[in-house]
Design a protein around this motif. Sequence first.
Motif, PDB file in Angstrom:
ATOM      1  N   GLY A 178       0.819  -1.208   0.000  1.00 13.38           N
ATOM      2  CA  GLY A 178       0.000   0.000   0.000  1.00 13.38           C
ATOM      3  C   GLY A 178       0.849   1.252   0.000  1.00 13.38           C
ATOM      4  N   PRO A 179       0.185   2.409  -0.075  1.00  9.61           N
ATOM      5  CA  PRO A 179       0.882   3.683  -0.221  1.00  9.61           C
ATOM      6  C   PRO A 179       1.401   4.233   1.115  1.00  9.61           C
ATOM      7  CG  PRO A 179      -1.483   4.032  -0.255  1.00  9.61           C
ATOM      8  CD  PRO A 179      -1.280   2.581  -0.021  1.00  9.61           C
ATOM      9  N   GLN A 180       2.688   4.137   1.326  1.00  9.44           N
ATOM     10  CA  GLN A 180       3.310   4.731   2.518  1.00  9.44           C
ATOM     11  C   GLN A 180       4.779   4.953   2.168  1.00  9.44           C
ATOM     12  OE1 GLN A 180       2.245   5.831   5.418  1.00  9.44           O
ATOM     13  NE2 GLN A 180       4.134   5.987   6.572  1.00  9.44           N
ATOM     14  N   PRO A 181       5.226   6.225   2.089  1.00 13.57           N
ATOM     15  CA  PRO A 181       6.619   6.471   1.709  1.00 13.57           C
ATOM     16  C   PRO A 181       7.582   5.786   2.690  1.00 13.57           C
ATOM     17  CG  PRO A 181       5.380   8.530   1.873  1.00 13.57           C
ATOM     18  CD  PRO A 181       4.496   7.445   2.421  1.00 13.57           C
ATOM     19  N   ALA A 182       8.688   5.275   2.174  1.00  9.20           N
ATOM     20  CA  ALA A 182       9.617   4.490   2.994  1.00  9.20           C
ATOM     21  C   ALA A 182      10.239   5.307   4.122  1.00  9.20           C
ATOM     22  CB  ALA A 182      10.714   3.910   2.107  1.00  9.20           C
ATOM     23  N   HIS A 183      10.380   6.638   3.944  1.00 10.47           N
ATOM     24  CA  HIS A 183      11.097   7.430   4.952  1.00 10.47           C
ATOM     25  C   HIS A 183      10.162   8.003   6.035  1.00 10.47           C
ATOM     26  CE1 HIS A 183       9.482  10.476   2.273  1.00 10.47           C
ATOM     27  NE2 HIS A 183       9.735  11.395   3.188  1.00 10.47           N
ATOM     28  N   VAL A 184       8.868   7.638   5.956  1.00 16.39           N
ATOM     29  CA  VAL A 184       7.892   8.255   6.876  1.00 16.39           C
ATOM     30  C   VAL A 184       7.299   7.211   7.826  1.00 16.39           C
ATOM     31  CG1 VAL A 184       5.655   9.450   7.014  1.00 16.39           C
ATOM     32  CG2 VAL A 184       7.241   9.986   5.149  1.00 16.39           C
ATOM     33  N   VAL A 185       7.212   7.587   9.115  1.00 17.48           N
ATOM     34  CA  VAL A 185       6.399   6.789  10.037  1.00 17.48           C
ATOM     35  C   VAL A 185       5.152   7.617  10.353  1.00 17.48           C
ATOM     36  CG1 VAL A 185       7.731   7.570  12.081  1.00 17.48           C
ATOM     37  CG2 VAL A 185       6.301   5.535  12.237  1.00 17.48           C
ATOM     38  N   GLY A 186       3.984   6.990  10.180  1.00 17.94           N
ATOM     39  CA  GLY A 186       2.733   7.717  10.416  1.00 17.94           C
ATOM     40  C   GLY A 186       2.098   7.277  11.714  1.00 17.94           C
ATOM     41  N   LEU A 187       1.453   8.231  12.377  1.00 17.00           N
ATOM     42  CA  LEU A 187       0.653   7.900  13.564  1.00 17.00           C
ATOM     43  C   LEU A 187      -0.692   8.586  13.365  1.00 17.00           C
ATOM     44  CD1 LEU A 187       0.701   6.535  16.404  1.00 17.00           C
ATOM     45  CD2 LEU A 187       1.232   8.787  17.323  1.00 17.00           C
ATOM     46  N   HIS A 188      -1.751   7.791  13.285  1.00 20.18           N
ATOM     47  CA  HIS A 188      -3.057   8.335  12.925  1.00 20.18           C
ATOM     48  C   HIS A 188      -4.076   7.994  14.001  1.00 20.18           C
ATOM     49  CE1 HIS A 188      -1.443   9.225   8.933  1.00 20.18           C
ATOM     50  NE2 HIS A 188      -0.857   8.046   8.999  1.00 20.18           N
ATOM     51  N   HIS A 189      -4.731   9.042  14.461  1.00 20.40           N
ATOM     52  CA  HIS A 189      -5.655   8.917  15.580  1.00 20.40           C
ATOM     53  C   HIS A 189      -7.055   8.530  15.080  1.00 20.40           C
ATOM     54  CE1 HIS A 189      -8.398  11.368  18.382  1.00 20.40           C
ATOM     55  NE2 HIS A 189      -8.092  10.265  18.992  1.00 20.40           N
ATOM     56  N   PHE A 190      -7.750   7.708  15.860  1.00 17.54           N
ATOM     57  CA  PHE A 190      -9.177   7.444  15.591  1.00 17.54           C
ATOM     58  C   PHE A 190      -9.868   7.279  16.937  1.00 17.54           C
ATOM     59  CE2 PHE A 190      -6.875   3.375  15.319  1.00 17.54           C
ATOM     60  CZ  PHE A 190      -7.530   2.631  16.285  1.00 17.54           C
ATOM     61  N   GLU A 191     -11.172   7.184  16.949  1.00 15.83           N
ATOM     62  CA  GLU A 191     -11.894   7.079  18.226  1.00 15.83           C
ATOM     63  C   GLU A 191     -11.394   5.861  19.029  1.00 15.83           C
ATOM     64  OE1 GLU A 191     -16.048   6.130  17.987  1.00 15.83           O
ATOM     65  OE2 GLU A 191     -16.269   6.220  20.179  1.00 15.83           O
ATOM     66  N   GLY A 192     -10.881   6.101  20.215  1.00 13.92           N
ATOM     67  CA  GLY A 192     -10.474   5.001  21.100  1.00 13.92           C
ATOM     68  C   GLY A 192      -9.093   4.439  20.837  1.00 13.92           C
ATOM     69  N   GLY A 193      -8.350   5.024  19.880  1.00 13.79           N
ATOM     70  CA  GLY A 193      -7.019   4.461  19.631  1.00 13.79           C
ATOM     71  C   GLY A 193      -6.228   5.185  18.556  1.00 13.79           C
ATOM     72  N   TYR A 194      -5.201   4.533  18.087  1.00 15.38           N
ATOM     73  CA  TYR A 194      -4.349   5.114  17.044  1.00 15.38           C
ATOM     74  C   TYR A 194      -3.670   4.007  16.268  1.00 15.38           C
ATOM     75  CZ  TYR A 194      -1.334   4.468  21.106  1.00 15.38           C
ATOM     76  OH  TYR A 194      -0.697   3.946  22.197  1.00 15.38           O
ATOM     77  N   GLN A 199       6.967   1.398   6.604  1.00 23.37           N
ATOM     78  CA  GLN A 199       7.454   0.300   5.758  1.00 23.37           C
ATOM     79  C   GLN A 199       8.460  -0.564   6.515  1.00 23.37           C
ATOM     80  OE1 GLN A 199       9.014   0.681   1.809  1.00 23.37           O
ATOM     81  NE2 GLN A 199       7.395   2.078   1.158  1.00 23.37           N
ATOM     82  N   VAL A 200       8.504  -1.832   6.133  1.00 25.72           N
ATOM     83  CA  VAL A 200       9.536  -2.734   6.666  1.00 25.72           C
ATOM     84  C   VAL A 200      10.460  -3.165   5.520  1.00 25.72           C
ATOM     85  CG1 VAL A 200       8.148  -3.498   8.625  1.00 25.72           C
ATOM     86  CG2 VAL A 200       8.022  -4.765   6.459  1.00 25.72           C
ATOM     87  N   GLU A 201      11.419  -4.045   5.831  1.00 26.74           N
ATOM     88  CA  GLU A 201      12.487  -4.381   4.883  1.00 26.74           C
ATOM     89  C   GLU A 201      12.001  -4.945   3.549  1.00 26.74           C
ATOM     90  OE1 GLU A 201      11.707  -6.095   7.549  1.00 26.74           O
ATOM     91  OE2 GLU A 201      11.409  -8.140   6.811  1.00 26.74           O
ATOM     92  N   THR A 202      10.808  -5.542   3.536  1.00 24.66           N
ATOM     93  CA  THR A 202      10.306  -6.147   2.295  1.00 24.66           C
ATOM     94  C   THR A 202       9.638  -5.112   1.391  1.00 24.66           C
ATOM     95  OG1 THR A 202       8.234  -6.580   3.426  1.00 24.66           O
ATOM     96  CG2 THR A 202       9.833  -8.383   3.391  1.00 24.66           C
ATOM     97  N   GLY A 203       9.435  -3.894   1.895  1.00 25.67           N
ATOM     98  CA  GLY A 203       8.695  -2.873   1.155  1.00 25.67           C
ATOM     99  C   GLY A 203       7.211  -2.907   1.528  1.00 25.67           C
ATOM    100  N   ALA A 204       6.818  -3.927   2.306  1.00 22.36           N
ATOM    101  CA  ALA A 204       5.430  -3.971   2.787  1.00 22.36           C
ATOM    102  C   ALA A 204       5.229  -2.871   3.830  1.00 22.36           C
ATOM    103  CB  ALA A 204       5.145  -5.335   3.412  1.00 22.36           C
TER     104      ALA A 204
END
Length: 371
Positions: A178-194, A199-204
């Motif tokens: 899926g779409p997630q640039p390799a150099h970025v870690v995302g933290l996304h909030h939603f109701e009751g959690g995040y 990306q990991v070494e396989t590109g997944a």
Amino acid sequence: MKEKHQIIVVGGGLAGLCSSIQLQKAGYQVLLLERHQYPKHKVCGEYISNEVLDYLNQLGLNPFDLGAKNITTFRFSSNKGAALQIDLPLGGFGISRYALDAALCNLALQQGVCIHHEKVTAIGFTDNQFEVTTNKASYNASFVIGAYGKRSVLDKALSRKFITNKTPWVAVKAHYQGPQPAHVVGLHHFEGGYCGLSQVETGAVNACYLVHQEVFGRFKDIPSFQENVIAKNRHLKAFYAESNMLFENPLTISQVSFESKTIVEDHVLMIGDSAGLIHPLCGNGMAMAIHSAKIVSDVLIAFKLDPNHRSTIETQFKNRWHHHFDSRMRAGKWIQKGLLHSGLTAFGVAILQRAPRLLSRLIKTTHGNRI
Ligand SMILES: Cc1cc2nc3c(=O)[nH]c(=O)nc-3n(C[C@H](O)[C@H](O)[C@H](O)COP(=O)(O)OP(=O)(O)OC[C@H]3O[C@@H](n4cnc5c(N)ncnc54)[C@H](O)[C@@H]3O)c2cc1C
């Protein structure tokens, strides 16, 4: 007759493997008891702070040789969709636990660590020595390191206080294309959690979220929870809509506890999550697990694993653990409280968009320096 060992490490996650390698390299024969075989996927965000990179290199492992992704940027979004992005103060790397734990296990074996795949069922201490019982055998040892993770039958066996309290946290993880640039870690909030994305070494892309049971339990299954709650954050909605899951089913765990724990329990030296789990949104649990492995190994080596120095070893270990981690654990608690309050999160994002340096400072409160 029982096998007698100088040191037994219980649990072969990051903390147990790193301490085993360091102690073995220093000339002590280590017996590591791990119930599972490697490799194995684990519920974890799989973003590791660079603070432990030099130490891993010293042990003999360069995560970038395994294909780890260099992560330099942090992106955060609130449930309402407001987002901000900053450079990470120290940065980190993305690597799956599937690859990392297995690589550390190979390194441990190369160094001569003796690894038995057995489940430890009891640890007793009498006459200045331990008796460690597993589903297959029983061993004696002068020292035992407890590195068996967040929650185990051993916590019950050792009568640890936190184990009697129910905790309302559930965690879910899977890898996606899926779409997630390799150099970025995302933290996304939603109701009751995040939810963390990186990306990991396989590109997944690893998508791992923590959610309060009260919200999670309203839905019959993971897809309907994701559709009705997670997808309210438009960034997460877009991610899941454009991604294909690479696991047959997501991995889940429950009863994730953030309660304070004792660092030394009946003379067992606790490291990693067995000593305490920082809130995952800080992205620092693995670095702390690895750092605590270094702390306990340094102290044991300084006293040549001499049981006559047990009391000093325990005191020095406890003091160093608290010195390095107490304020991070406290900061993590407060940040998680704030983040799970939707109004506060939206307000916080508005402020941080105007003053991004504040976010950098906030991140620093939950991290340490390079070790
Ligand atoms: C949802 C979530 C997301 C997270 N995201 C991140 C992140 O992005 N970055 C980060 O740095 N940290 C993150 N963490 C924290 C991180 O996963 C942990 O801090 C880290 O795994 C701790 O490592 P450990 O070696 O202490 O424990 P573990 O990795 O859990 O290892 C414990 C080992 O002990 C073994 N074991 C248990 N009981 C026994 C027994 N009785 N006998 C023998 N073996 C036993 C287990 O099989 C296991 O291999 C996250 C945590 C959660 C819950």
